[in-house]
Each structure stands twice: as C-alpha cells, then as structure tokens.
Design an enzyme around this catalytic site. Structure first.
Site, PDB file in Angstrom:
ATOM      1  CG  ASP A  27      -2.037   0.988   1.135  1.00 26.75           C
ATOM      2  OD1 ASP A  27      -2.317   1.486   0.022  1.00 26.75           O
ATOM      3  OD2 ASP A  27      -2.647   1.296   2.181  1.00 26.75           O
ATOM      4  CG  HIS A  44       0.031   2.244  -9.295  1.00 17.46           C
ATOM      5  ND1 HIS A  44      -0.198   1.811  -8.013  1.00 17.46           N
ATOM      6  CD2 HIS A  44      -1.083   2.930  -9.665  1.00 17.46           C
ATOM      7  CE1 HIS A  44      -1.404   2.218  -7.616  1.00 17.46           C
ATOM      8  NE2 HIS A  44      -1.960   2.909  -8.599  1.00 17.46           N
ATOM      9  CG  LEU A 138       9.861 -16.975  -4.375  1.00 16.23           C
ATOM     10  CD1 LEU A 138       9.502 -16.959  -2.895  1.00 16.23           C
ATOM     11  CD2 LEU A 138      10.402 -15.597  -4.782  1.00 16.23           C
TER      12      LEU A 138
HETATM   13  C1  FPP Z   1      -1.884   0.304  -3.328  1.00  9.16           C
HETATM   14  O1  FPP Z   1      -1.462   1.623  -3.432  1.00  9.16           O
HETATM   15  C2  FPP Z   1      -1.372  -0.499  -4.403  1.00  9.16           C
HETATM   16  C3  FPP Z   1      -2.144  -1.080  -5.360  1.00  9.16           C
HETATM   17  C4  FPP Z   1      -3.585  -0.942  -5.406  1.00  9.16           C
HETATM   18  C5  FPP Z   1      -1.576  -1.882  -6.429  1.00  9.16           C
HETATM   19  C6  FPP Z   1      -0.262  -2.521  -6.162  1.00  9.16           C
HETATM   20  C7  FPP Z   1       0.462  -2.546  -7.439  1.00  9.16           C
HETATM   21  C8  FPP Z   1       1.796  -2.494  -7.607  1.00  9.16           C
HETATM   22  C9  FPP Z   1       2.738  -2.519  -6.487  1.00  9.16           C
HETATM   23  C10 FPP Z   1       2.420  -2.383  -8.947  1.00  9.16           C
HETATM   24  C11 FPP Z   1       2.073  -3.428  -9.946  1.00  9.16           C
HETATM   25  C12 FPP Z   1       2.116  -4.806  -9.431  1.00  9.16           C
HETATM   26  C13 FPP Z   1       2.904  -5.800  -9.900  1.00  9.16           C
HETATM   27  C14 FPP Z   1       2.808  -7.157  -9.327  1.00  9.16           C
HETATM   28  C15 FPP Z   1       3.898  -5.575 -10.954  1.00  9.16           C
HETATM   29  P1  FPP Z   1      -2.560   2.765  -3.441  1.00  9.16           P
HETATM   30  O2  FPP Z   1      -2.727   3.183  -4.861  1.00  9.16           O
HETATM   31  O3  FPP Z   1      -3.807   2.310  -2.773  1.00  9.16           O
HETATM   32  O4  FPP Z   1      -1.832   3.858  -2.597  1.00  9.16           O
HETATM   33  P2  FPP Z   1      -2.530   4.985  -1.708  1.00  9.16           P
HETATM   34  O5  FPP Z   1      -3.281   4.276  -0.628  1.00  9.16           O
HETATM   35  O6  FPP Z   1      -1.363   5.760  -1.197  1.00  9.16           O
HETATM   36  O7  FPP Z   1      -3.403   5.793  -2.628  1.00  9.16           O
END
Ligand code: FPP
Length: 249
Positions: A27, A44, A138
């Site tokens: 997150d 992201h 893994l």
């Molecule tokens: C939460 O941050 C994250 C996500 C909803 C997506 C996670 C995705 C990635 C780490 C990148 C792509 C994944 C892979 C496997 C390559 P948020 O957008 O909710 O952050 P915020 O709470 O600060 O708005």
C-alpha cells in the site's frame, strides 16, 4: 538502495526460523506519488520496482512462498485510466520478469478471479504460470482481482455442491477441507503478513488464512520499502513467540 547491494543485516537471520509463507499488502503507491506532485501511475511504476526487489530478496534469503496483494476485487472501482495502467504494468512485469523467473527456479501462481483480467494480461499470466509450473524454488503468488470474502463464498458454493451431490458428508466438513477449497489450497497459511503505509486494516486479504499469522504494519510507503527493512521485519518476526492460542510454556 540497489537490490544487489549486500545487506549488512541479512546474515543475522536464523535459517531455521524463516517464515514459510510471507504475504504483503503493498500500500502507499498513490501517496508516494502525491508527495512528489506526480501522477498516481508513477507511484505504481515505482511500486513495481519494489516488487522486483522483494521477490529477489525472498529468493536470496530462501523464503518458500511470497503472496503479494497486487489488485483487489474492489480495485476495479478505481478510475478506468488507473485500472488500465495497473493492468499494463502487470503485463509488463510478467514479460520483463519471465527470464528471471525461469533462470531462478521461481514458480508463478495467481490467486483471485483471474478470469476477470483483460484477455492480453490473462494470456501472459497463464503462459508464464505454465512455463514456470515445474520450478520448485520460490513460489510467487500474485493476488489478482482477489477478495477474501468472494474466495470464501466460492469455497462455500463448491462444498455445498459436493454435499448436495453426495460426495461430502456434512459431518466431515473440517477446517482442513475448507482450506483445501480456497485458492491457497495447496499452501500453508502465511506466517507473516506485512502491510506498508501504516493503515491498520486487512482490506479483505486472505481472511481465513491469517487466523494465526503474525502481523507487521510499517509506515513506509510501498515504493520506499526495500531489502533492509524487509530483513529487519524478518528479524523481528524471529524474535516473536508464536502461541497459536496456547500458553507460552
Ligand atoms: C496500493 O497503493 C497499491 C495497489 C492498489 C496496487 C499494487 C500494485 C503495484 C505494487 C504495482 C504493480 C504490481 C505488480 C505485481 C507488478 P494505493 O494506490 O492504494 O496507494 P494509496 O493508498 O497511497 O493511494
């Protein structure tokens, strides 16, 4: 820090007490971008780099299973442009990491409603899963279009059908049978759940599986999370006494 930089703390880990399964709620990508006046997508993108680092670290340390919450069932409700960007990042990640997975004995697996993913992402995902299915290093589990409640609902329906058809005696429904009918059916429950960016919630992740999981919440935003902090969390985990509802003695 570059993921190849040797870590001064990694050698202090007790190989006998490593978690068999680590799950992570990644997150804070949006907040990371906002702090820098950047578009959320940039967060992201940076978050994908962290995914690479943490996968590599798990492999180096010898953690058998890593489950990453990459896209929840609720995430479909984000603006279309963000969903499209996340799907394209996922496809890019699968393509760019294919060789690394093959060279390093990583087995890719997905949990969640993968049938809802766009066709091009789904095809790349299934192809990579198939290519890596014999690897026994893994196990990288991506939670994609995943929701804990819909996973439980799916399990209940599957078991109900088996009861109706006379294949299961209701008296013989056990916790093990329930676990077997979840997406994670052939894996042990997570020993450790990490959530980045400080929110104190579970967000519909692995609801059944985390009954006795150790939880660690760090304020670090996912794009800033790295090998050293991960190793520190593992060291902290190794100091904890796990009781599974029993007393310490
Ligand atoms: C939460 O941050 C994250 C996500 C909803 C997506 C996670 C995705 C990635 C780490 C990148 C792509 C994944 C892979 C496997 C390559 P948020 O957008 O909710 O952050 P915020 O709470 O600060 O708005």
């Amino acid at each position: 820090m570059n993921s190849n930089t040797p870590s001064v703390v990694s050698t202090d880990l007790n190989p006998e007490k490593l978690p068999a399964h680590v799950a992570i709620i990644m997150d804070g990508n949006g907040r990371w971008a906002k702090k820098r006046l950047l578009n959320r997508i940039k967060g992201h993108e940076k978050g994908s780099e962290t995914v690479r680092t943490i996968v590599r670290t798990c492999r180096e340390i010898g953690i058998p299973i890593l489950t990453l919450y990459a896209f929840s069932t609720e995430n479909w409700q984000r603006p279309k442009s963000e969903v499209t960007a996340l799907m394209s990042l996922l496809k890019k990640f699968l393509e760019s990491e294919k060789t690394e997975m093959l060279d390093n004995n990583i087995r890719l697996n997905a949990i969640g409603q993968t049938e809802r993913l766009p066709e091009n992402v789904r095809k790349t995902l299934y192809k990579t899963m198939d290519l890596t299915k014999k690897n026994d290093g893994l196990r990288l589990n991506l939670a994609l279009s995943y929701g804990g409640r819909s996973e439980i609902l799916r399990m209940v329906k599957q078991i109900a059908i088996k009861v109706k058809d006379g294949h299961i005696d209701p008296d013989l429904i056990t916790s093990e049978l329930i676990s077997e009918h979840l997406y994670t059916g052939d894996m042990p429950d997570p020993d450790l759940l990490i959530r980045t960016s400080g929110e104190m919630r579970i967000s519909n992740f692995l609801l059944w599986q985390i009954a006795y999981t150790e939880i660690c919440i760090t304020d670090t935003l996912w794009p800033d999370f790295g090998k050293d902090e991960f190793v520190q969390i593992l060291k902290d985990y190794q100091r904890r006494e796990r009781r599974f509802g029993r007393t310490g003695s």
